[in-house]
Scaffold this motif. Structure first.
Motif, mmCIF file in Angstrom:
data_model
loop_
_atom_site.group_PDB
_atom_site.id
_atom_site.type_symbol
_atom_site.label_atom_id
_atom_site.label_comp_id
_atom_site.label_asym_id
_atom_site.label_seq_id
_atom_site.Cartn_x
_atom_site.Cartn_y
_atom_site.Cartn_z
ATOM 1 N N MET A 33 0.940 -1.170 -0.033
ATOM 2 C CA MET A 33 -0.152 -0.066 0.071
ATOM 3 C C MET A 33 0.713 1.190 -0.082
ATOM 4 O O MET A 33 1.699 1.276 0.612
ATOM 5 C CB MET A 33 -0.818 -0.069 1.150
ATOM 6 N N PRO A 34 0.544 2.515 -0.675
ATOM 7 C CA PRO A 34 1.246 3.687 -0.675
ATOM 8 C C PRO A 34 1.356 4.169 0.857
ATOM 9 O O PRO A 34 0.426 4.077 1.299
ATOM 10 C CB PRO A 34 0.435 4.284 -1.805
ATOM 11 N N PRO A 35 2.222 5.146 0.828
ATOM 12 C CA PRO A 35 2.347 5.838 2.236
ATOM 13 C C PRO A 35 1.241 6.872 2.423
ATOM 14 O O PRO A 35 0.773 7.277 1.235
ATOM 15 C CB PRO A 35 3.765 6.465 2.033
ATOM 16 N N GLY A 36 0.861 6.828 3.651
ATOM 17 C CA GLY A 36 -0.181 7.566 3.894
ATOM 18 C C GLY A 36 -1.680 6.859 3.427
ATOM 19 O O GLY A 36 -2.605 7.812 4.093
ATOM 20 N N SER A 37 -1.719 5.731 3.498
ATOM 21 C CA SER A 37 -2.986 5.030 3.293
ATOM 22 C C SER A 37 -3.577 4.861 4.722
ATOM 23 O O SER A 37 -3.146 4.719 5.837
ATOM 24 C CB SER A 37 -2.892 3.649 2.628
ATOM 25 N N ARG A 38 -4.904 5.156 4.702
ATOM 26 C CA ARG A 38 -5.950 4.861 5.811
ATOM 27 C C ARG A 38 -6.595 3.878 5.472
ATOM 28 O O ARG A 38 -7.592 3.937 4.465
ATOM 29 C CB ARG A 38 -6.416 6.201 6.264
ATOM 30 N N VAL A 39 -6.519 2.602 6.114
ATOM 31 C CA VAL A 39 -7.197 1.248 5.551
ATOM 32 C C VAL A 39 -8.373 1.179 6.730
ATOM 33 O O VAL A 39 -8.148 0.836 7.914
ATOM 34 C CB VAL A 39 -6.386 0.225 5.548
ATOM 35 N N ARG A 40 -9.652 0.649 6.443
ATOM 36 C CA ARG A 40 -10.733 0.015 7.211
ATOM 37 C C ARG A 40 -10.950 -1.156 6.212
ATOM 38 O O ARG A 40 -11.006 -1.411 5.173
ATOM 39 C CB ARG A 40 -11.611 0.920 7.175
ATOM 40 N N GLY A 41 -11.637 -2.463 7.046
ATOM 41 C CA GLY A 41 -11.870 -3.626 6.507
ATOM 42 C C GLY A 41 -10.742 -4.563 6.645
ATOM 43 O O GLY A 41 -9.996 -4.338 7.400
ATOM 44 N N THR A 42 -10.763 -6.015 6.073
ATOM 45 C CA THR A 42 -10.118 -6.825 6.504
ATOM 46 C C THR A 42 -9.434 -7.343 5.147
ATOM 47 O O THR A 42 -10.238 -7.492 4.018
ATOM 48 C CB THR A 42 -10.564 -7.890 7.131
ATOM 49 N N VAL A 43 -8.102 -8.060 5.144
ATOM 50 C CA VAL A 43 -7.429 -8.662 4.310
ATOM 51 C C VAL A 43 -6.975 -9.977 4.516
ATOM 52 O O VAL A 43 -6.514 -10.173 5.828
ATOM 53 C CB VAL A 43 -6.224 -7.846 3.583
ATOM 54 N N GLN A 44 -7.635 -10.953 3.964
ATOM 55 C CA GLN A 44 -7.310 -12.593 4.426
ATOM 56 C C GLN A 44 -6.539 -12.926 3.133
ATOM 57 O O GLN A 44 -6.904 -12.861 2.121
ATOM 58 C CB GLN A 44 -8.548 -13.145 4.789
ATOM 59 N N VAL A 45 -5.460 -13.646 3.487
ATOM 60 C CA VAL A 45 -4.570 -14.505 2.634
ATOM 61 C C VAL A 45 -4.226 -15.946 3.131
ATOM 62 O O VAL A 45 -3.766 -15.757 4.322
ATOM 63 C CB VAL A 45 -3.231 -13.673 2.306
ATOM 64 N N GLY A 46 -4.844 -16.701 2.488
ATOM 65 C CA GLY A 46 -4.729 -18.129 2.743
ATOM 66 C C GLY A 46 -5.323 -18.264 4.299
ATOM 67 O O GLY A 46 -5.061 -19.324 4.973
ATOM 68 N N GLY A 47 -6.677 -17.707 4.590
ATOM 69 C CA GLY A 47 -7.094 -17.690 5.849
ATOM 70 C C GLY A 47 -6.719 -16.795 6.923
ATOM 71 O O GLY A 47 -7.163 -17.010 7.909
ATOM 72 N N ARG A 48 -5.685 -16.376 6.617
ATOM 73 C CA ARG A 48 -4.635 -15.282 7.660
ATOM 74 C C ARG A 48 -5.449 -13.835 7.434
ATOM 75 O O ARG A 48 -4.969 -13.631 6.494
ATOM 76 C CB ARG A 48 -3.385 -15.402 7.591
ATOM 77 N N GLN A 49 -5.541 -13.411 8.431
ATOM 78 C CA GLN A 49 -6.134 -11.914 8.254
ATOM 79 C C GLN A 49 -4.711 -10.989 8.728
ATOM 80 O O GLN A 49 -4.017 -11.600 9.579
ATOM 81 C CB GLN A 49 -7.030 -11.437 9.399
ATOM 82 N N VAL A 50 -4.452 -10.128 7.670
ATOM 83 C CA VAL A 50 -3.181 -9.434 7.724
ATOM 84 C C VAL A 50 -3.567 -7.908 7.550
ATOM 85 O O VAL A 50 -4.289 -7.505 6.894
ATOM 86 C CB VAL A 50 -2.232 -9.785 6.613
ATOM 87 N N ARG A 51 -3.111 -7.096 8.680
ATOM 88 C CA ARG A 51 -3.090 -5.782 8.488
ATOM 89 C C ARG A 51 -2.113 -5.252 7.274
ATOM 90 O O ARG A 51 -1.163 -5.714 7.105
ATOM 91 C CB ARG A 51 -2.479 -5.136 9.719
ATOM 92 N N CYS A 52 -2.633 -4.249 6.645
ATOM 93 C CA CYS A 52 -2.117 -3.917 5.450
ATOM 94 C C CYS A 52 -0.686 -3.014 5.858
ATOM 95 O O CYS A 52 0.166 -3.108 4.941
ATOM 96 C CB CYS A 52 -2.847 -2.910 4.736
ATOM 97 N N ASP A 53 -0.479 -2.753 7.079
ATOM 98 C CA ASP A 53 0.761 -2.008 7.518
ATOM 99 C C ASP A 53 1.790 -3.023 8.075
ATOM 100 O O ASP A 53 2.732 -2.613 8.771
ATOM 101 C CB ASP A 53 0.275 -0.688 8.361
ATOM 102 N N ASP A 54 1.402 -4.237 8.467
ATOM 103 C CA ASP A 54 2.110 -5.211 9.088
ATOM 104 C C ASP A 54 3.257 -5.823 8.249
ATOM 105 O O ASP A 54 2.975 -6.664 7.530
ATOM 106 C CB ASP A 54 1.432 -6.146 9.511
ATOM 107 N N GLU A 55 4.417 -4.931 7.785
ATOM 108 C CA GLU A 55 5.268 -5.292 6.892
ATOM 109 C C GLU A 55 6.164 -6.676 7.348
ATOM 110 O O GLU A 55 6.421 -7.329 6.648
ATOM 111 C CB GLU A 55 6.483 -4.158 6.870
#
Length: 254
Positions: free
Chosen positions: A61-83
């Motif tokens: 995600m580009p710098p300065g992004s403000r994210v709501r909602g969820t992202v799941q990959v392979g059943g795992r929920q991941v925060r967009c800013d969790d590098e």
């Protein structure tokens, strides 16, 4: 089973205007499934947010992004800013095929050395030569430098690199935009093969005519104005009476 899922994803980008700032929503309540073992095409007019969906699924995600909602990959929920989490997922669980394949490799190193580094980092069970063979490239490609490859060959090397860790999710952003019809057809076939091997494949594309000719697409998600309007099987999408959807399917988008 889904290789990835977006639920209610809303993304705002902070913009500075004079002495103040404002947040502009680029994605608005996006819901999207990428089923394992299927090719899903994400289509929509330019600027509707397709590439930002790809960024959300690859942790870019580009710098300065403000994210709501969820992202799941392979059943795992991941925060967009969790590098840290995305570093673990990239390559092993998430493979990415960039739009500009020819510029995605270091120009002063051979293709073989770069693929070997990727294989070592991901503990791949395949050698660079085996990866090249998997994408219909001859063994001697490993001795070439990026500038010595045609556009079609560079795209296949990019797919080989994305498949090195056998990811469950493969995201391809405009993979045929700069290719001739024969190389485009081969690229679609390789992405279809990845789905046949069990990966969920999300393809962002303006090139619907060649995708339809390749006959590898299972599902179509239609985007407009930052949201997904519909996601249905290809058969149902082709039968849609929605004028916007029919316009997307009937033309090469600009």
């Amino acid at each position: 089973m889904n290789a990835a899922r977006l639920t209610g994803l809303t993304v705002g980008i902070d913009l500075r205007r004079g002495r103040g700032s404002a947040t502009v929503d680029v994605l608005d309540d996006v819901h999207l499934d990428v089923p394992a073992g299927r090719v899903t095409a994400l289509v929509g007019e330019s600027g509707c947010g397709k590439s930002l969906v790809a960024a959300a699924l690859t942790g870019l995600m580009p710098p300065g992004s403000r994210v709501r909602g969820t992202v799941q990959v392979g059943g795992r929920q991941v925060r967009c800013d969790d590098e840290r989490a995305w570093r673990e997922l990239r390559g092993r669980q998430v493979g990415s095929v960039p739009q500009s394949a020819s510029t995605s490799f270091t120009p002063v190193r051979t293709i073989g050395s770069q693929l070997a580094e990727i294989c070592a980092r991901l503990d791949s069970d395949r050698t660079p030569e085996q990866l090249c063979a998997a994408v219909a490239l001859p063994p001697h490609v490993v001795d070439r430098y990026p500038h010595e490859l045609s556009g079609g060959m560079a795209q296949r090397v990019a797919i080989a690199a994305a498949l090195a860790g056998r990811p469950g999710l493969l995201v391809a952003d405009e993979p045929t935009s700069a290719l001739d019809p024969d190389n485009a057809a081969l690229t679609w076939r390789l992405l279809g093969d990845a789905a046949a091997d069990g990966a969920g494949v999300l393809v962002i594309t303006h090139d619907m005519p060649s995708l339809l000719r390749a006959a590898v697409c299972d599902d179509v998600a239609v985007m407009a104005r930052g949201t997904v309007l519909s996601q249905t099987s290809l058969v149902d999408t082709l039968g849609s009476t929605d004028a916007y959807t029919q316009a997307l399917l009937g033309t090469v988008l600009v």
